[in-house]
Design a protein around this motif. Sequence first.
Motif, short mmCIF file in Angstrom:
data_model
loop_
_atom_site.label_atom_id
_atom_site.label_comp_id
_atom_site.label_asym_id
_atom_site.label_seq_id
_atom_site.Cartn_x
_atom_site.Cartn_y
_atom_site.Cartn_z
N GLN A 75 3.34 -5.99 6.15
CA GLN A 75 3.45 -4.55 6.41
C GLN A 75 3.11 -3.81 5.13
OE1 GLN A 75 5.67 -2.84 9.04
NE2 GLN A 75 6.43 -4.63 10.13
N THR A 113 6.75 -9.78 5.92
CA THR A 113 7.93 -9.88 6.78
C THR A 113 7.73 -11.02 7.79
OG1 THR A 113 7.17 -8.44 8.55
CG2 THR A 113 8.16 -7.35 6.65
N ILE A 161 3.70 -1.26 2.33
CA ILE A 161 4.75 -0.43 1.72
C ILE A 161 4.12 0.85 1.18
CG2 ILE A 161 6.50 -0.24 -0.08
CD1 ILE A 161 6.83 -3.24 -0.04
N GLU A 177 12.45 2.96 7.31
CA GLU A 177 13.12 1.70 7.64
C GLU A 177 13.04 0.75 6.44
OE1 GLU A 177 11.68 -1.90 10.67
OE2 GLU A 177 10.41 -0.22 10.18
N MET A 186 4.86 -5.85 2.12
CA MET A 186 6.04 -6.67 2.35
C MET A 186 5.63 -7.73 3.36
SD MET A 186 9.15 -6.80 1.22
CE MET A 186 10.04 -5.28 0.92
N LEU A 189 12.45 -2.72 4.87
CA LEU A 189 11.72 -3.93 5.26
C LEU A 189 12.24 -5.11 4.46
CD1 LEU A 189 8.08 -2.52 5.17
CD2 LEU A 189 9.43 -3.01 7.22
N GLU A 190 12.35 -6.26 5.13
CA GLU A 190 12.80 -7.46 4.42
C GLU A 190 11.68 -8.48 4.33
OE1 GLU A 190 17.11 -9.00 4.80
OE2 GLU A 190 16.75 -7.63 6.50
N THR A 211 3.41 -0.66 9.22
CA THR A 211 4.19 -0.11 8.11
C THR A 211 5.57 0.23 8.64
OG1 THR A 211 4.15 1.52 6.32
CG2 THR A 211 3.45 2.30 8.47
N ALA A 212 6.54 0.47 7.75
CA ALA A 212 7.92 0.76 8.18
C ALA A 212 7.97 2.05 8.99
CB ALA A 212 8.81 0.89 6.95
#
Length: 422
Positions: A279, A274, A281, A185, A272, A187-188, A117-118
């Motif tokens: 990951q 990535t 969210i 953070e 997400m 995330l993209e 996770t972020a």
Amino acid sequence: MNILVVGSGGREHALCWALAASPLADVVFCAPGSDGIAEAATCVDIAPMDFGSLIAHCKMNDVGLVVVGPEGPLVAGLVDRLEANGIAAFGPTAAAAQLEGSKGFTKDLCARHGIPTAAYGRFTDANAANAFIASHGAPIVVKADGLAAGKGVVIAETEDAACAAVADCFAGKFGAAGAEVLVEEFLEGEEASFFALVDGEHILPLASAQDHKRVGDGDTGPNTGGMGAYSPTPAVTGAIAEEVMNRIIRPTVRAMADEGCPYRGVLYAGLMLTDSGPQLIEYNVRFGDPECQVLMPRLFSDFLPALIATRDGVLNHVDLRWRDEAALCVVMAARGYPGVAEKGSVIGGLEDAATMDGVTIFHAGTAQHDGVTVATGGRVLGVTAVGSDLAAAQARAYAAVDRIDWPEGFFRRDIGWRARTH
Ligand code: AMP
């Protein structure tokens, strides 16, 4: 068996519709339901947070299973209260519902158990949050810790915007939900949802489904509760689903059991995808709305035994079969949504649209006034169609939408575009 579904939205209409079709179901009640839901269930005028009246209704009407739709009553402990009164309920306890009720709870659980996770910080003080923002830089994400009806998240493009979001939270913009702030953070990747039934130990993934959260075509404009959905979704391939199960869902279910609050109910992971893998969210502890409206029409099996098995902890004995057909739901909302929506406008053409082959119209916010249907909420209708593939389902859903005469309503024209460009 008599069933009680708690809630009044399109999700609850879809659940009532699916459960009413079960040969095991006698009366399906819905509290409070709506005039639209009344075509699938017997509506009883009890608010979802009026636990005492819900319990009394169950006892008086020999309700064998309660299915709780929205997160509010779950987080507030409705399932605990029902079970303490000897009433079987589908959904997590308050302790387990913290997975949605407190973003900080979930992030800490992920940190303790290595669930991807972020990176994040939890704050009750603006100075410390601002220092975290300065050290990480923008873009960065600021979230109210508690339930904020999907509105407590700010994706900040600049550090100043992030600090302003922190200040808003602590100034009470989200009430008690913002007493603690999470900064994380950015995330993209592509977003995806993952749904599974969980009985405390065993996990049964449901078919894939994806919603469109932004209000405008091309996924633009402010976030909403969801403007449409489709199932299946090509974003979550078999390999990704396996990775999500192994790295996110199974470790979470094990962690919750090990930490003394086993998770029972439907677990909905917002992901997400990535470059470095999926990951987490966020978790939701109930069905997605409108995702539920595309999952139910694709179910080939009886859903009720799966819900009972989830509650009873014997999900390992259940298998759900899904239709090969795709389903797509277009949400029609009242103008002004997701801000203040106009209420009371008249909707015509519903009967005509509902007779179309493969089309089901779920009501999220309508009422009958003197024989006419009027809009009562932000999201008002979920026009759902099944078809041989997503393109066919999409064509049917929009053909049905076009038969609905509601000048004060609006909808997106591009639901399903991400799947169709995959
Ligand atoms: P949530 O309520 O936590 O699901 O957040 C609402 C939306 O904000 C998500 O659906 C994402 O589009 C976006 N979002 C939340 N957290 C992040 C993150 N760490 N990075 C990028 N986007 C995010």
